[in-house]
Design an enzyme around this catalytic site. Sequence first.
Site, PDB file in Angstrom:
ATOM      1  N   HIS A   1     -10.619   0.805  -2.421  1.00 11.88           N
ATOM      2  CA  HIS A   1     -11.237   1.799  -3.310  1.00 11.88           C
ATOM      3  C   HIS A   1     -10.193   2.345  -4.289  1.00 11.88           C
ATOM      4  CE1 HIS A   1     -13.680   5.659  -3.920  1.00 11.88           C
ATOM      5  NE2 HIS A   1     -12.470   6.018  -4.328  1.00 11.88           N
ATOM      6  N   GLU A   2      -9.032   2.742  -3.747  1.00 12.77           N
ATOM      7  CA  GLU A   2      -7.972   3.300  -4.603  1.00 12.77           C
ATOM      8  C   GLU A   2      -7.427   2.243  -5.559  1.00 12.77           C
ATOM      9  OE1 GLU A   2      -7.585   6.405  -4.771  1.00 12.77           O
ATOM     10  OE2 GLU A   2      -8.771   6.854  -2.981  1.00 12.77           O
TER      11      GLU A   2
ATOM     12  N   HIS B   1      -9.487   2.089  -8.608  1.00 12.72           N
ATOM     13  CA  HIS B   1      -9.061   3.064  -9.621  1.00 12.72           C
ATOM     14  C   HIS B   1      -7.807   2.557 -10.345  1.00 12.72           C
ATOM     15  CE1 HIS B   1     -11.798   6.119  -8.262  1.00 12.72           C
ATOM     16  NE2 HIS B   1     -11.220   6.292  -7.093  1.00 12.72           N
TER      17      HIS B   1
ATOM     18  N   ASP C   1     -14.321  11.648  -6.978  1.00 10.70           N
ATOM     19  CA  ASP C   1     -14.386  10.877  -8.228  1.00 10.70           C
ATOM     20  C   ASP C   1     -15.484  11.410  -9.145  1.00 10.70           C
ATOM     21  OD1 ASP C   1     -12.363   9.246  -7.293  1.00 10.70           O
ATOM     22  OD2 ASP C   1     -13.771   7.957  -6.242  1.00 10.70           O
TER      23      ASP C   1
HETATM   24 ZN    ZN Z   1     -11.892   7.498  -5.583  1.00  7.51          ZN
END
Ligand code: ZN
Length: 369
Positions: free
Chosen positions: A59-60, A63, A162
């Site tokens: 997930h990170e 980003h 987020d």
């Molecule tokens: Zn996030």
Amino acid sequence: MRWSWQVAVVAGIPVRVHATFALLLVWIFGAHLAAGEGIPQAATGVGLILAIFACVVLHELGHALTARRYGVRTRDITLLPIGGVARLERIPERPSQEVAVALAGPAVNVVIALGLALALVLGAAPLHLTDAASLRGNFLAELLALNLFLAIFNLIPAFPMDGGRVLRALLATRIEYVRATQIAANVGQGIALLFGLLGLLANPMLLFIALFVFIGAGQEAAAVRMRSAFDGIPVARAMVREFRTLGPEEPVARAAELLLEGSQQDFPIVDDRAGPLGILTRSDLLTALASGDTARVVGEVARRDCGVAHPREMLEGVFQRMEASGCPAMPVVAEDGSVVGMVTLENVGEFAMVQAALGRGRARRPRVA
Ligand code: ZN
């Protein structure tokens, strides 16, 4: 972040784990045993947590790699018991890019969930996703549910989730950036209080999340206020203009005299012909003095890796370089090569405080922390 250790480097980005993360694993293991389950079940529980945190890293990375497309680097990714944090060096230029970077994380969890759903349906022992009973206790099904939870939780439109970034970016297209951040942070703290209340009534885990959200929202707002204090301010407006310099051949004893004479802590080392060579920091000076060799020349003791700033350069970039190098001061050099000023962490901090005080005066109402 303090109390965290680097465990891997993925796509050139250091991945760090916070010490409290180990506590979470111990707690999960213990909770399974306390519930009367055996070691295998407890180990599976810990395995599930490790698997979900692998999903958090992905997930990170969603980003970080999206940010990289817009030319924004990521310092590191840190795993906390509550989730991950990717520290981007700055936010992307345009609000639309910030939205894309923010949505990339939850999108990764949706893709993982879809992949797990496919694996469950098409796997060796096909399961019906609508049959809740057959899914209970299934490792992949639990991982799927947790990924969906991660995607939905992170889309809550409040800092530090987020969704808060998306909200801020959308607000920032209409109102000023600091104000947009403050609104998204206030929404975050409101939601945190709601979580806290639910936590008291239902699930203590929610209290933990509430605390994280509350602190995270406040930190984000404070960081943006600090940054906005430097926004569009050239170095020339915040630099120290009255300061002493030393020649590279002068002894450290002379530097010690200057240190005692005035309030200056760090000294630019300037050669008559070659220009600025480096910075003699107070701590390096004290180390040199402690070694007893007061005849040593300052050119040998000075730090050479601090770089220089230019009067018309923006303060924000200089501040970031100083933070990155750990240098407490930087000489300001004009076009003709002469040292015209000095930026120190101390005076930059004072400048930010003055700016903040002026900003509060303009707003004429107390700020809600
Ligand atoms: Zn996030």
